[in-house]
Design an enzyme around this catalytic site. Sequence first.
Site, PDB file in Angstrom:
ATOM      1  N   ASP A  11      35.833  37.124  48.021  1.00  0.00           N
ATOM      2  CA  ASP A  11      36.255  36.588  46.732  1.00  0.00           C
ATOM      3  C   ASP A  11      37.701  36.083  46.890  1.00  0.00           C
ATOM      4  OD1 ASP A  11      36.657  36.390  43.833  1.00  0.00           O
ATOM      5  OD2 ASP A  11      37.789  38.257  44.041  1.00  0.00           O
ATOM      6  N   LEU A  12      38.165  35.240  45.974  1.00  0.00           N
ATOM      7  CA  LEU A  12      39.559  34.763  46.034  1.00  0.00           C
ATOM      8  C   LEU A  12      40.500  35.592  45.145  1.00  0.00           C
ATOM      9  CD1 LEU A  12      39.225  30.845  46.084  1.00  0.00           C
ATOM     10  CD2 LEU A  12      40.410  32.262  47.768  1.00  0.00           C
ATOM     11  N   ASP A  13      40.345  35.478  43.795  1.00  0.00           N
ATOM     12  CA  ASP A  13      41.302  36.103  42.876  1.00  0.00           C
ATOM     13  C   ASP A  13      41.337  37.631  43.026  1.00  0.00           C
ATOM     14  OD1 ASP A  13      42.182  33.730  41.541  1.00  0.00           O
ATOM     15  OD2 ASP A  13      40.343  33.723  40.340  1.00  0.00           O
ATOM     16  N   TRP A  23      44.446  35.019  37.408  1.00  0.00           N
ATOM     17  CA  TRP A  23      43.447  34.263  38.143  1.00  0.00           C
ATOM     18  C   TRP A  23      43.971  32.843  38.345  1.00  0.00           C
ATOM     19  CZ3 TRP A  23      39.232  35.903  34.119  1.00  0.00           C
ATOM     20  CH2 TRP A  23      38.847  37.212  34.370  1.00  0.00           C
ATOM     21  N   SER A  71      33.769  32.227  45.089  1.00  0.00           N
ATOM     22  CA  SER A  71      34.614  32.379  43.906  1.00  0.00           C
ATOM     23  C   SER A  71      33.934  31.788  42.679  1.00  0.00           C
ATOM     24  CB  SER A  71      35.961  31.675  44.134  1.00  0.00           C
ATOM     25  OG  SER A  71      36.672  31.590  42.915  1.00  0.00           O
ATOM     26  N   ARG A  72      34.048  32.521  41.543  1.00  0.00           N
ATOM     27  CA  ARG A  72      33.459  32.066  40.286  1.00  0.00           C
ATOM     28  C   ARG A  72      34.495  31.363  39.413  1.00  0.00           C
ATOM     29  NH1 ARG A  72      32.826  36.357  37.065  1.00  0.00           N
ATOM     30  NH2 ARG A  72      31.461  35.124  35.780  1.00  0.00           N
ATOM     31  N   ASP A 125      36.899  42.244  44.068  1.00  0.00           N
ATOM     32  CA  ASP A 125      37.599  43.249  43.246  1.00  0.00           C
ATOM     33  C   ASP A 125      36.883  43.547  41.934  1.00  0.00           C
ATOM     34  OD1 ASP A 125      38.400  40.552  42.366  1.00  0.00           O
ATOM     35  OD2 ASP A 125      39.630  41.655  40.931  1.00  0.00           O
TER      36      ASP A 125
HETATM   37 MG    MG Z   1      38.342  38.551  42.022  1.00  0.00          MG
END
Ligand code: MG
Length: 159
Positions: A11-13, A23, A71-72, A125
Amino acid sequence: MKSALSLIVFDLDFTLWDCGGMWVDCTDPPFRKTGDGKFLDRSNRFLKMYPDVPEILAEIKEMGCQTALASRTERPDWARQLLDLMGYRNCFDFEEIFPSSKVAHFANLKEKSGIPYDEMLFFDDEARNILEVGNLGVKCVEINRGIDREAFRNGLKWF
Ligand SMILES: [Mg+2]
């Protein structure tokens, strides 16, 4: 028999980066790089990869494993701009960045890579992503505000 580990997905954020405590879709582009190598948005939010990320990506290369982003974010364009600016855009074999359930991101990853879910390891996360993706048969590790060397190694061991 134990599955081989073939693809590691991030994931990114708040897994790979922290965009000034928010975010990336809540930041204020354009992004810029300062003379001393810091990344800022227009409101001078400090945007950064967590410190162990370069070492973790280098270790994965050495292992001969492939990598992906999932990533969403509501602003895939901003995420890509920031990845480009930070020099990370070409560090991943696959990139799935769009707003949807992460089940869709992983279906795409499986399709594009030809790698089955049980050969993937995922770091994120958010509990809901871990739950949804875990139900596919992907091994998932919940990260507490930023990946570090120890969390990564523990994930590898557990896999
Ligand atoms: Mg995240």
